[in-house]
Design a protein around this motif. Sequence first.
Motif, PDB file in Angstrom:
ATOM      1  N   ARG A 160       0.599  30.091 -11.705  1.00 46.14           N
ATOM      2  CA  ARG A 160       1.468  29.891 -10.539  1.00 46.14           C
ATOM      3  C   ARG A 160       2.850  30.485 -10.764  1.00 46.14           C
ATOM      4  O   ARG A 160       3.404  31.180  -9.888  1.00 46.14           O
TER       5      ARG A 160
ATOM      6  N   ILE B  98      -0.535  26.169 -14.235  1.00 42.54           N
ATOM      7  CA  ILE B  98       0.930  26.186 -14.188  1.00 42.54           C
ATOM      8  C   ILE B  98       1.464  27.572 -14.556  1.00 42.54           C
ATOM      9  O   ILE B  98       2.382  28.098 -13.908  1.00 42.54           O
TER      10      ILE B  98
ATOM     11  N   VAL C 222       8.233  25.871  -4.086  1.00 41.67           N
ATOM     12  CA  VAL C 222       7.735  25.411  -5.387  1.00 41.67           C
ATOM     13  C   VAL C 222       8.371  24.091  -5.786  1.00 41.67           C
ATOM     14  O   VAL C 222       7.685  23.108  -6.114  1.00 41.67           O
TER      15      VAL C 222
ATOM     16  N   ASP D  59       6.667  20.223  -5.868  1.00 43.49           N
ATOM     17  CA  ASP D  59       6.646  19.484  -7.136  1.00 43.49           C
ATOM     18  C   ASP D  59       7.409  18.171  -7.020  1.00 43.49           C
ATOM     19  O   ASP D  59       6.936  17.119  -7.476  1.00 43.49           O
TER      20      ASP D  59
ATOM     21  N   ILE E 286       5.902  14.456  -7.519  1.00 39.79           N
ATOM     22  CA  ILE E 286       6.508  13.621  -8.564  1.00 39.79           C
ATOM     23  C   ILE E 286       7.020  12.314  -7.974  1.00 39.79           C
ATOM     24  O   ILE E 286       6.816  11.226  -8.537  1.00 39.79           O
TER      25      ILE E 286
ATOM     26  N   TYR F 214      16.545  19.614 -11.472  1.00 43.11           N
ATOM     27  CA  TYR F 214      16.293  20.117 -10.127  1.00 43.11           C
ATOM     28  C   TYR F 214      17.574  20.309  -9.307  1.00 43.11           C
ATOM     29  O   TYR F 214      17.746  21.346  -8.647  1.00 43.11           O
TER      30      TYR F 214
ATOM     31  N   LEU G  54       5.636  17.858 -13.233  1.00 43.07           N
ATOM     32  CA  LEU G  54       4.664  17.317 -12.286  1.00 43.07           C
ATOM     33  C   LEU G  54       3.407  16.838 -13.011  1.00 43.07           C
ATOM     34  O   LEU G  54       2.881  15.754 -12.720  1.00 43.07           O
TER      35      LEU G  54
ATOM     36  N   SER H 161       9.023  22.995 -14.165  1.00 45.09           N
ATOM     37  CA  SER H 161       8.783  22.166 -12.990  1.00 45.09           C
ATOM     38  C   SER H 161       7.314  21.752 -12.899  1.00 45.09           C
ATOM     39  O   SER H 161       7.000  20.586 -12.624  1.00 45.09           O
ATOM     40  N   GLY H 162       6.413  22.685 -13.162  1.00 48.96           N
ATOM     41  CA  GLY H 162       4.992  22.349 -13.144  1.00 48.96           C
ATOM     42  C   GLY H 162       4.610  21.343 -14.201  1.00 48.96           C
ATOM     43  O   GLY H 162       3.784  20.448 -13.967  1.00 48.96           O
TER      44      GLY H 162
END
Length: 391
Positions: free
Chosen positions: A201, A198, A256, A260, A264, A302, A166, A162-163
């Motif tokens: 986190r 990233i 989180v 993101d 995005i 997602y 982004l 996910s990071g």
Amino acid sequence: MAIKKSKISMFPVISHYPSQYPPQAEEICVTCSGALVGLLKEITSMMLRLHSNHTSLPPATFFLMGIPGLEETHLWLAALLSTMYTMVLVGNSLIMTVIWADPALHEPMYYFLCVLAGVDIIMATSVAPKMLSIFWSGNGTIAFTACFTQMYIVHTATALESGLLLAMAFDRYVAICKPLHYNTILTPQKILGINVAIVVRATIALTPLSWMVSNLQYCGSHAVPHSYCEHMAVANLACSDHRTSNLYALIGSSVVVGMDVAFISASYSLILQAVFNLSSKNARHKALSTCGSHVGVMALFYLPGLISVYVDWWGQDMVPVHTQVLLADLYLVIPPTLNPLIYGLRSKKICQGIWNTMATSLPCHHYVNSKRERRPKQVLVMGDIRSTHEI
């Protein structure tokens, strides 16, 4: 200087912008990959310590049931999963090798793609081999420590993915909306810093969850109604109160992923605004096509993950168990399979890099150096694309 028209690619600034990075920049992929490997070693060590220091006697093993209710389709699922896992390994390994080997690809966009490919391999490998064992032979036995190690790797990898999505969206935004400042904004040091942030986190977010779930008391059934050690499926087997860990997972994943997705969406909104200002219909069509494919892959990553989390809380009685398991499996396997195709092989520079890599293994090869090619330099000025040939 003669002015000529040229075909416009989706992101012209990225493909034709001169590279101004020092030689040390090419070590970013290896540095980030080494950091991920070191992280996994620390994870395994931490889980072993948790297991040895556990105050109550845990079960020696759990038993993964696969996809409850769809046992008759396990062989078909195994064949499909084998094909997809092979594509994950081949596609992502090829992307990493080409980016490392071809100097023309030592740019921010491709560094992020290189790290994404490594995370995809880790994420798929953490679940696919055991899932294949379950589907092929019904062997769902997994050791206590191995189960929680798998759990940590799976959820940490999804946070890393996910990071990185982004970070790649931010790279697109800078390339399209601020092309003249691209090399000054995304320097090699900043790229490395983004990747480290990233990883930090993801580690900070997932360590408390793994600690809470692994310290629950498991004195009842050891059969996990899932195809991998998904944290809520395992926590629900605990004799002790597991609401704290489930609530942490719900809030953590919502925060989180919500942050993101919000950034995005903002990046792609600004990109689309710039794209719709282009005078060329062909350029707009290519831009929308590429953005659409990116958004589609992100949605496949997602949406199933968030739906599976929320269903565990509010929809267990409304959604069949096999549907919940399939949703949780979907976002771990399909995005790593599609990412090399969507982000990598659709890029002309990646395809050219693959050709160069394959050609260098032949006795008589012709290496195409993209940096030496006489290509049009395209600049985004006031919402329009001006194309010139350097003479």
